[in-house]
Design a protein around this motif. Sequence first.
Motif, PDB file in Angstrom:
ATOM      1  N   CYS A  12      10.442  -4.188   2.519  1.00  0.00           N
ATOM      2  CA  CYS A  12       9.505  -3.831   1.457  1.00  0.00           C
ATOM      3  C   CYS A  12      10.267  -3.211   0.295  1.00  0.00           C
ATOM      4  O   CYS A  12      11.106  -2.328   0.488  1.00  0.00           O
ATOM      5  CB  CYS A  12       8.444  -2.870   1.988  1.00  0.00           C
ATOM      6  SG  CYS A  12       7.288  -2.316   0.703  1.00  0.00           S
ATOM      7  N   ARG A  13       9.980  -3.671  -0.896  1.00  0.00           N
ATOM      8  CA  ARG A  13      10.713  -3.182  -2.073  1.00  0.00           C
ATOM      9  C   ARG A  13      10.273  -1.767  -2.464  1.00  0.00           C
ATOM     10  O   ARG A  13      11.005  -1.046  -3.127  1.00  0.00           O
ATOM     11  CB  ARG A  13      10.484  -4.128  -3.248  1.00  0.00           C
ATOM     12  CG  ARG A  13      11.314  -3.773  -4.491  1.00  0.00           C
ATOM     13  CD  ARG A  13      11.558  -4.971  -5.323  1.00  0.00           C
ATOM     14  NE  ARG A  13      12.358  -4.692  -6.500  1.00  0.00           N
ATOM     15  CZ  ARG A  13      12.922  -5.588  -7.276  1.00  0.00           C
ATOM     16  NH1 ARG A  13      12.746  -6.885  -6.971  1.00  0.00           N
ATOM     17  NH2 ARG A  13      13.634  -5.265  -8.325  1.00  0.00           N
ATOM     18  N   VAL A  14       9.112  -1.323  -2.029  1.00  0.00           N
ATOM     19  CA  VAL A  14       8.597   0.000  -2.421  1.00  0.00           C
ATOM     20  C   VAL A  14       9.040   1.067  -1.436  1.00  0.00           C
ATOM     21  O   VAL A  14       9.654   2.073  -1.811  1.00  0.00           O
ATOM     22  CB  VAL A  14       7.066  -0.050  -2.536  1.00  0.00           C
ATOM     23  CG1 VAL A  14       6.520   1.321  -2.919  1.00  0.00           C
ATOM     24  CG2 VAL A  14       6.647  -1.097  -3.554  1.00  0.00           C
ATOM     25  N   CYS A  15       8.732   0.896  -0.137  1.00  0.00           N
ATOM     26  CA  CYS A  15       9.084   1.922   0.855  1.00  0.00           C
ATOM     27  C   CYS A  15      10.369   1.608   1.600  1.00  0.00           C
ATOM     28  O   CYS A  15      10.819   2.418   2.422  1.00  0.00           O
ATOM     29  CB  CYS A  15       7.950   2.092   1.855  1.00  0.00           C
ATOM     30  SG  CYS A  15       7.631   0.605   2.847  1.00  0.00           S
ATOM     31  N   LEU A  27       5.996 -10.357  -4.164  1.00  0.00           N
ATOM     32  CA  LEU A  27       5.762  -9.596  -5.394  1.00  0.00           C
ATOM     33  C   LEU A  27       5.234 -10.475  -6.509  1.00  0.00           C
ATOM     34  O   LEU A  27       4.607  -9.974  -7.462  1.00  0.00           O
ATOM     35  CB  LEU A  27       7.059  -8.912  -5.844  1.00  0.00           C
ATOM     36  CG  LEU A  27       7.582  -7.796  -4.939  1.00  0.00           C
ATOM     37  CD1 LEU A  27       8.921  -7.287  -5.452  1.00  0.00           C
ATOM     38  CD2 LEU A  27       6.575  -6.661  -4.866  1.00  0.00           C
ATOM     39  N   SER A  37       3.813  -7.965  -9.165  1.00  0.00           N
ATOM     40  CA  SER A  37       4.919  -7.358  -9.905  1.00  0.00           C
ATOM     41  C   SER A  37       4.454  -6.775 -11.231  1.00  0.00           C
ATOM     42  O   SER A  37       4.914  -5.707 -11.664  1.00  0.00           O
ATOM     43  CB  SER A  37       6.026  -8.394 -10.136  1.00  0.00           C
ATOM     44  OG  SER A  37       5.528  -9.496 -10.889  1.00  0.00           O
ATOM     45  N   ILE A  40       2.800  -3.394 -10.606  1.00  0.00           N
ATOM     46  CA  ILE A  40       3.790  -2.319 -10.356  1.00  0.00           C
ATOM     47  C   ILE A  40       4.444  -1.878 -11.661  1.00  0.00           C
ATOM     48  O   ILE A  40       4.626  -0.681 -11.916  1.00  0.00           O
ATOM     49  CB  ILE A  40       4.845  -2.802  -9.345  1.00  0.00           C
ATOM     50  CG1 ILE A  40       4.191  -3.098  -7.981  1.00  0.00           C
ATOM     51  CG2 ILE A  40       5.950  -1.762  -9.183  1.00  0.00           C
ATOM     52  CD1 ILE A  40       5.126  -3.691  -6.959  1.00  0.00           C
ATOM     53  N   ALA A  44       4.607   1.996 -13.190  1.00  0.00           N
ATOM     54  CA  ALA A  44       5.926   2.595 -12.929  1.00  0.00           C
ATOM     55  C   ALA A  44       6.950   1.990 -13.876  1.00  0.00           C
ATOM     56  O   ALA A  44       6.854   0.816 -14.256  1.00  0.00           O
ATOM     57  CB  ALA A  44       6.347   2.389 -11.480  1.00  0.00           C
ATOM     58  N   ILE A  58       6.326  -6.837  -0.530  1.00  0.00           N
ATOM     59  CA  ILE A  58       5.668  -5.539  -0.456  1.00  0.00           C
ATOM     60  C   ILE A  58       4.803  -5.531   0.792  1.00  0.00           C
ATOM     61  O   ILE A  58       4.132  -6.534   1.109  1.00  0.00           O
ATOM     62  CB  ILE A  58       4.828  -5.269  -1.721  1.00  0.00           C
ATOM     63  CG1 ILE A  58       4.217  -3.865  -1.647  1.00  0.00           C
ATOM     64  CG2 ILE A  58       3.760  -6.313  -1.960  1.00  0.00           C
ATOM     65  CD1 ILE A  58       3.549  -3.444  -2.947  1.00  0.00           C
ATOM     66  N   CYS A  62       1.714  -0.356   1.254  1.00  0.00           N
ATOM     67  CA  CYS A  62       2.097  -0.108  -0.137  1.00  0.00           C
ATOM     68  C   CYS A  62       1.189  -0.876  -1.100  1.00  0.00           C
ATOM     69  O   CYS A  62       0.895  -0.403  -2.202  1.00  0.00           O
ATOM     70  CB  CYS A  62       3.553  -0.488  -0.359  1.00  0.00           C
ATOM     71  SG  CYS A  62       4.736   0.532   0.565  1.00  0.00           S
ATOM     72  N   LEU A  66      -1.065   0.616  -4.061  1.00  0.00           N
ATOM     73  CA  LEU A  66      -0.947   0.079  -5.412  1.00  0.00           C
ATOM     74  C   LEU A  66      -2.326  -0.215  -6.002  1.00  0.00           C
ATOM     75  O   LEU A  66      -2.582   0.082  -7.175  1.00  0.00           O
ATOM     76  CB  LEU A  66      -0.089  -1.185  -5.388  1.00  0.00           C
ATOM     77  CG  LEU A  66       0.063  -1.943  -6.713  1.00  0.00           C
ATOM     78  CD1 LEU A  66       0.746  -1.068  -7.758  1.00  0.00           C
ATOM     79  CD2 LEU A  66       0.850  -3.231  -6.496  1.00  0.00           C
TER      80      LEU A  66
END
Length: 469
Positions: A12-15, A27, A37, A40, A44, A58, A62, A66
């Motif tokens: 996962c790119r977030v956690c 994404l 994407s 996000i 952010a 993701i 998460c 989001l």
Amino acid sequence: MEEDNKNSFKVCRVCLGCYPSDDCLSLFHVENGRAISDLIISIAKVEIVKGDSLPDCICNECFHELEKAVKFKQKCEHSYFTLINDTFKNPLIPKVDIKEELSFDNNCEFDTSFHENSVETEFEIEDKNIKKSRANDLSLECHDCGELFKSKCKLRVHWKRAHQSSYLKCERCKRQFKSFKAYHLHKKISPASCTVAKFIRIEGEGKNRMFYCKDCDYKSIRVKDMMNHYLCHSGERPFTCSICLKTFTQHSSLSSHQENVHKLYKVEGTCHVCGKYLKGRNKFYKHLKGHSEKNQQCVICNKIFKTKKTLKVHMQRHADIKTLSCEICGSRYYTISDLCNHKRNVHFKDSKVYKCDLCEYVANKNETIKKHRAKHTGANIPCLVCGVFLENEETYLLHQKRHTDKQFQCTLCEKSFYRKRYLNDHMRKKHGHGESGPKALTKKIQVKKESSVIIQYEDINSLSPTVID
């Protein structure tokens, strides 16, 4: 099989957690008309580019977070635009229905006080129902400076920084403390610093204190130095030697006395630089200090000294600063050694305090005794007045006439001499008269012959010269 297992899990790119591919979303998957994407990036400050060799998935948890964040952002933006466009209606303001009344003449009086009172009471009721914030109405006042604060924490921090130091200060010695526990302990013990504060003058507070002696110009930043200095004026000698019961004003003087007289060395050892074995604290530390310090050179005469202290004393000679004076004649000198030599050679010339351990010869210098003792043999006879050694008794008796038969006396001073040429030399050197001076300056006197002087001394067994009390 191993490659299939590796491909079945994604990051996962977030956690940055590792999850099965079934529990992850891409994404770049489009949700409700927008890619994940883009959602996000909208909330952010990150950059997501396809094919950037970073994780492109993701996890479900998460993704739900989001969605909540996007909804919260949209809610805030909607409320903001509503307030800006004045389309918001406050539900706390009551709506008052006003009936259409018939038109009245201008002269007609109409009592509207009842309606106004009724509206005001409704507003008061609504205000009572609304809970006001206690933090906005709370105001705490500092009793020392009158400044207002909204919380007890801020008032406490202000009081500690601005006013606590004035309450944690000793009134006697003006010492400051960091806590009430240390302050009360100081007041309970009542140390020597508070006792000596009665006899000195203190300027400043805390670390900026300066102590001044009331009886002289001495000053110091240390209370201990002032306590030791005060003993010079009070006459107290609290330190007593346990062997000879001699008293001293300083503990360092007692330690030096025990080392030099009673040979009780507290420090002894070998120098790690030159290998010399030393006894005594002062000798040992001074020797080590001589190795550590570099040679000091005078910038005026280029003379080299071993320590900074000797250079400082030497610089007083160039500046012509004579800090020491003789209490008998008032003559001033640069160093204590010059003053002691002056007293011994001028005022206490006849007080011979050093005695030879092999005979009864006495002198006012220890060096004279050492030179005299080195000349002792079994055959020679020493003179007890001047310390000269003679070969036999005949020469000894002739030599004694130099001290007893002084027939020539100086008319300008009280000195007398055995021979006339000694008197002429004295007149030329001391009074400025030549050898062929006037005869009126010399006269022959008769002096009674006295027997050899008998002086009683205590028997001393030690070989070194001792001081006669």
